[in-house]
Design a protein around this motif. Structure first.
Motif, PDB file in Angstrom:
ATOM      1  N   THR A  15       0.801  -1.232   0.000  1.00 14.12           N
ATOM      2  CA  THR A  15       0.000   0.000   0.000  1.00 14.12           C
ATOM      3  C   THR A  15       0.831   1.278   0.000  1.00 14.12           C
ATOM      4  O   THR A  15       0.265   2.365  -0.173  1.00 14.12           O
ATOM      5  CB  THR A  15      -0.918   0.034   1.243  1.00 14.12           C
ATOM      6  OG1 THR A  15      -0.115   0.169   2.422  1.00 14.12           O
ATOM      7  CG2 THR A  15      -1.771  -1.214   1.339  1.00 14.12           C
ATOM      8  N   ASN A  16       2.133   1.166   0.217  1.00 11.43           N
ATOM      9  CA  ASN A  16       3.010   2.337   0.378  1.00 11.43           C
ATOM     10  C   ASN A  16       2.611   3.185   1.580  1.00 11.43           C
ATOM     11  O   ASN A  16       2.928   4.375   1.650  1.00 11.43           O
ATOM     12  CB  ASN A  16       3.008   3.214  -0.886  1.00 11.43           C
ATOM     13  CG  ASN A  16       3.664   2.527  -2.065  1.00 11.43           C
ATOM     14  OD1 ASN A  16       4.699   1.880  -1.918  1.00 11.43           O
ATOM     15  ND2 ASN A  16       3.047   2.638  -3.229  1.00 11.43           N
ATOM     16  N   LYS A  17       1.902   2.576   2.520  1.00 11.85           N
ATOM     17  CA  LYS A  17       1.512   3.247   3.760  1.00 11.85           C
ATOM     18  C   LYS A  17       1.691   2.271   4.917  1.00 11.85           C
ATOM     19  O   LYS A  17       1.562   1.055   4.746  1.00 11.85           O
ATOM     20  CB  LYS A  17       0.038   3.678   3.727  1.00 11.85           C
ATOM     21  CG  LYS A  17      -0.314   4.775   2.747  1.00 11.85           C
ATOM     22  CD  LYS A  17      -1.805   5.125   2.869  1.00 11.85           C
ATOM     23  CE  LYS A  17      -2.201   6.263   1.939  1.00 11.85           C
ATOM     24  NZ  LYS A  17      -2.204   5.834   0.529  1.00 11.85           N
ATOM     25  N   THR A  18       1.965   2.807   6.106  1.00 11.74           N
ATOM     26  CA  THR A  18       1.859   1.988   7.299  1.00 11.74           C
ATOM     27  C   THR A  18       0.374   1.833   7.617  1.00 11.74           C
ATOM     28  O   THR A  18      -0.467   2.570   7.093  1.00 11.74           O
ATOM     29  CB  THR A  18       2.567   2.642   8.491  1.00 11.74           C
ATOM     30  OG1 THR A  18       1.906   3.878   8.811  1.00 11.74           O
ATOM     31  CG2 THR A  18       4.037   2.923   8.172  1.00 11.74           C
ATOM     32  N   LEU A  19       0.041   0.888   8.488  1.00  6.56           N
ATOM     33  CA  LEU A  19      -1.368   0.725   8.863  1.00  6.56           C
ATOM     34  C   LEU A  19      -1.888   2.012   9.493  1.00  6.56           C
ATOM     35  O   LEU A  19      -3.020   2.434   9.219  1.00  6.56           O
ATOM     36  CB  LEU A  19      -1.527  -0.444   9.833  1.00  6.56           C
ATOM     37  CG  LEU A  19      -2.966  -0.700  10.304  1.00  6.56           C
ATOM     38  CD1 LEU A  19      -3.850  -1.127   9.136  1.00  6.56           C
ATOM     39  CD2 LEU A  19      -2.997  -1.747  11.414  1.00  6.56           C
TER      40      LEU A  19
ATOM     41  N   GLN B 107      -0.950   5.079   8.904  1.00  8.46           N
ATOM     42  CA  GLN B 107      -1.185   6.068   7.848  1.00  8.46           C
ATOM     43  C   GLN B 107      -2.469   5.761   7.087  1.00  8.46           C
ATOM     44  O   GLN B 107      -3.229   6.669   6.734  1.00  8.46           O
ATOM     45  CB  GLN B 107       0.010   6.087   6.888  1.00  8.46           C
ATOM     46  CG  GLN B 107       1.251   6.704   7.480  1.00  8.46           C
ATOM     47  CD  GLN B 107       2.482   6.524   6.590  1.00  8.46           C
ATOM     48  OE1 GLN B 107       2.580   5.528   5.846  1.00  8.46           O
ATOM     49  NE2 GLN B 107       3.411   7.460   6.658  1.00  8.46           N
ATOM     50  N   PHE B 108      -2.751   4.473   6.835  1.00  5.67           N
ATOM     51  CA  PHE B 108      -3.973   4.100   6.135  1.00  5.67           C
ATOM     52  C   PHE B 108      -5.203   4.423   6.982  1.00  5.67           C
ATOM     53  O   PHE B 108      -6.206   4.931   6.472  1.00  5.67           O
ATOM     54  CB  PHE B 108      -3.946   2.613   5.785  1.00  5.67           C
ATOM     55  CG  PHE B 108      -5.183   2.131   5.075  1.00  5.67           C
ATOM     56  CD1 PHE B 108      -5.441   2.502   3.763  1.00  5.67           C
ATOM     57  CD2 PHE B 108      -6.104   1.319   5.726  1.00  5.67           C
ATOM     58  CE1 PHE B 108      -6.596   2.076   3.105  1.00  5.67           C
ATOM     59  CE2 PHE B 108      -7.251   0.887   5.075  1.00  5.67           C
ATOM     60  CZ  PHE B 108      -7.494   1.267   3.768  1.00  5.67           C
ATOM     61  N   VAL B 109      -5.141   4.130   8.278  1.00  5.79           N
ATOM     62  CA  VAL B 109      -6.251   4.448   9.177  1.00  5.79           C
ATOM     63  C   VAL B 109      -6.520   5.951   9.180  1.00  5.79           C
ATOM     64  O   VAL B 109      -7.664   6.397   9.117  1.00  5.79           O
ATOM     65  CB  VAL B 109      -5.966   3.942  10.602  1.00  5.79           C
ATOM     66  CG1 VAL B 109      -7.031   4.442  11.572  1.00  5.79           C
ATOM     67  CG2 VAL B 109      -5.920   2.417  10.631  1.00  5.79           C
ATOM     68  N   ASN B 110      -5.447   6.740   9.244  1.00  2.19           N
ATOM     69  CA  ASN B 110      -5.612   8.195   9.210  1.00  2.19           C
ATOM     70  C   ASN B 110      -6.243   8.652   7.904  1.00  2.19           C
ATOM     71  O   ASN B 110      -7.056   9.586   7.879  1.00  2.19           O
ATOM     72  CB  ASN B 110      -4.276   8.890   9.424  1.00  2.19           C
ATOM     73  CG  ASN B 110      -3.841   8.873  10.879  1.00  2.19           C
ATOM     74  OD1 ASN B 110      -4.660   8.688  11.780  1.00  2.19           O
ATOM     75  ND2 ASN B 110      -2.561   9.065  11.114  1.00  2.19           N
ATOM     76  N   TYR B 111      -5.887   7.987   6.798  1.00  2.00           N
ATOM     77  CA  TYR B 111      -6.467   8.325   5.497  1.00  2.00           C
ATOM     78  C   TYR B 111      -7.974   8.069   5.501  1.00  2.00           C
ATOM     79  O   TYR B 111      -8.761   8.884   5.008  1.00  2.00           O
ATOM     80  CB  TYR B 111      -5.780   7.488   4.413  1.00  2.00           C
ATOM     81  CG  TYR B 111      -6.301   7.700   3.017  1.00  2.00           C
ATOM     82  CD1 TYR B 111      -6.217   8.944   2.394  1.00  2.00           C
ATOM     83  CD2 TYR B 111      -6.874   6.640   2.304  1.00  2.00           C
ATOM     84  CE1 TYR B 111      -6.696   9.132   1.112  1.00  2.00           C
ATOM     85  CE2 TYR B 111      -7.345   6.825   1.018  1.00  2.00           C
ATOM     86  CZ  TYR B 111      -7.252   8.069   0.429  1.00  2.00           C
ATOM     87  OH  TYR B 111      -7.732   8.263  -0.846  1.00  2.00           O
ATOM     88  N   VAL B 112      -8.388   6.947   6.089  1.00  2.00           N
ATOM     89  CA  VAL B 112      -9.820   6.637   6.193  1.00  2.00           C
ATOM     90  C   VAL B 112     -10.510   7.675   7.075  1.00  2.00           C
ATOM     91  O   VAL B 112     -11.596   8.171   6.755  1.00  2.00           O
ATOM     92  CB  VAL B 112     -10.034   5.225   6.761  1.00  2.00           C
ATOM     93  CG1 VAL B 112     -11.523   4.945   6.989  1.00  2.00           C
ATOM     94  CG2 VAL B 112      -9.454   4.174   5.822  1.00  2.00           C
ATOM     95  N   ARG B 113      -9.887   8.018   8.177  1.00  2.00           N
ATOM     96  CA  ARG B 113     -10.483   8.996   9.091  1.00  2.00           C
ATOM     97  C   ARG B 113     -10.607  10.374   8.441  1.00  2.00           C
ATOM     98  O   ARG B 113     -11.620  11.064   8.622  1.00  2.00           O
ATOM     99  CB  ARG B 113      -9.635   9.084  10.361  1.00  2.00           C
ATOM    100  CG  ARG B 113      -9.769   7.851  11.254  1.00  2.00           C
ATOM    101  CD  ARG B 113      -8.782   7.851  12.401  1.00  2.00           C
ATOM    102  NE  ARG B 113      -9.049   6.749  13.325  1.00  2.00           N
ATOM    103  CZ  ARG B 113      -8.219   6.364  14.289  1.00  2.00           C
ATOM    104  NH1 ARG B 113      -7.057   6.995  14.455  1.00  2.00           N
ATOM    105  NH2 ARG B 113      -8.543   5.363  15.081  1.00  2.00           N
TER     106      ARG B 113
END
Length: 288
Positions: A225-229, A231-237
Motif C-alpha cells: 500500500t506504500n503506507k503503514t497501517l 497512515q492508512f487508518v488516518n487516510y480513512v479517518r
C-alpha cells in the motif's frame, strides 16, 4: 475478506439484470463481476472502497463498474443507528448483452469508450434529474421498454462532459476476474478498518486477519500500500472528516473526535497532510 466473484444470474426472459435493495445496511461483500454494473444510491451514506480508492458515498450517487472491478459499500454506523433503510438500484449486464457485434456499430462508439473506461470504475459526479429518473424507473419497466431504458442510461452517461464524471481507481483491474488469482491478504484488513476506524485499530488485530505475524504483516502492508497501517487508518479517518465538514453542521473539534482522532492538533496536521488544507480552510473553500 476475499474478493468474491459474483456471477450475473440473468433471468431467462431478459438480457440484463435489475435489482433493488432496501435493507438496514448494504450487505454485498467485497466483490467483482464478469460484467458491468450501474449502482445508484437512493438512500444511505458511508464509505465506498473500489479498486485502490476510498471515497465517501451518499444518496444521489451513481457509479459504473466494469468487468473485474472490485467494490464494496459499507454504511456509516450513524446511518444504521438512525433506523432508516438503505436503498440502492443496481443494473447489471454482460459485454455482449445485445449480441457480440453491436459495439462495432458507429452509433455505439461513445458507449464502447465508456465501457472500456469502466474497468477503472466511474463515479458520475453530477447525474442530473434525467439520469436519476431513468435509474429509479429501471425496476418498474419490463421487457423491451426496460431495455430501451438501459440504452438511454448508457447513451446519457456516455455523452456526459468530463467534468461530470470521475475515474475511481488509478490502476486497471482487468486481471481481477481470474478466479485462480491469489487471495489478497489485506481484504479482511480493509474491512476491519472501514468498519472500525473510529475505534482503536491495532497492528496485532490486523495481522491476525491477514493470518500473519505482526512484524511480517507490517512489512507486507507497507509494501502493498506504500503506507503503514497507521497512515492508512488516518487516510480513512480524513476521508470521513471531509464528509462531515461538507455535510454536517458541527464544530471542527467535534469532527476530529467523530473521526477517531483523540487530539485536535494532530487531526489538523494529518488533515493538511492528506488534503493540503487545514480543516478550517477546507470548509471555508470547498464547503460553502
Amino acid at each position: 475478506m476475499k474478493k468474491i466473484l459474483r456471477e450475473l444470474a440473468k433471468p431467462e426472459n431478459s438480457s440484463y439484470i435489475v435489482k433493488e435493495e432496501i435493507a438496514i445496511q448494504f450487505a454485498a461483500p467485497f466483490h467483482f463481476h464478469k460484467g458491468y454494473e450501474f449502482t445508484y444510491i437512493v438512500k444511505g451514506h458511508g464509505k465506498f472502497y473500489g479498486g485502490d480508492s476510498l471515497l465517501n458515498f451518499t444518496a444521489g450517487d451513481l457509479y459504473l463498474f466494469g468487468i473485474g472491478f472490485p467494490h464494496y459499500f459499507i454504511n456509516d454506523k450513524s446511518f444504521v443507528r438512525s433506523g432508516e433503510l438503505a436503498h440502492s438500484i443496481v443494473i447489471q449486464f454482460h459485454e455482449n448483452f445485445l449480441g457480440g457485434d453491436f459495439y462495432l456499430q458507429p452509433e455505439f462508439l461513445k458507449v464502447k469508450t465508456l465501457l472500456r473506461t469502466a474497468h477503472l470504475g466511474i463515479k458520475i459526479t453530477n447525474p442530473g434529474t434525467r439520469l436519476k429518473k431513468l435509474m429509479m424507473a429501471a425496476p418498474k419497466i419490463p421487457d423491451l421498454k426496460g431495455l430501451i431504458n438501459l440504452l438511454q442510461i448508457l447513451e446519457t452517461v456516455s455523452s456526459l462532459k468530463m467534468a461530470d464524471t470521475a475515474i475511481i481507481s488509478t490502476n486497471a483491474f482487468e486481471n481481477a476476474i481470474s478466479t485462480k488469482r491469489k487471495e489478497n491478504k489485506l481484504d479482511g484488513v480493509y474491512r476491519y478498518v472501514l468498519e472500525n476506524f473510529k475505534d482503536q485499530i491495532t497492528n496485532q488485530k490486523a495481522a491476525s486477519l491477514a493470518f500473519m505475524n505482526e512484524s511480517a504483516f507490517c512489512r507486507y502492508f507497507k509494501r502493498r500500500t506504500n503506507k503503514t497501517l497507521s497512515q492508512f487508518v488516518n487516510y480513512v479517518r480524513i476521508t470521513h472528516a471531509i464528509h462531515l465538514l461538507a455535510e454536517e453542521d458541527m464544530s471542527i473539534s467535534k469532527v476530529c473526535f467523530e473521526c477517531g482522532f483523540g487530539n485536535l492538533s494532530y487531526f489538523n496536521r494529518q488533515f493538511k497532510a492528506v488534503t493540503g488544507n487545514t480543516p478550517y480552510a477546507y470548509r471555508k473553500e470547498f464547503c460553502k
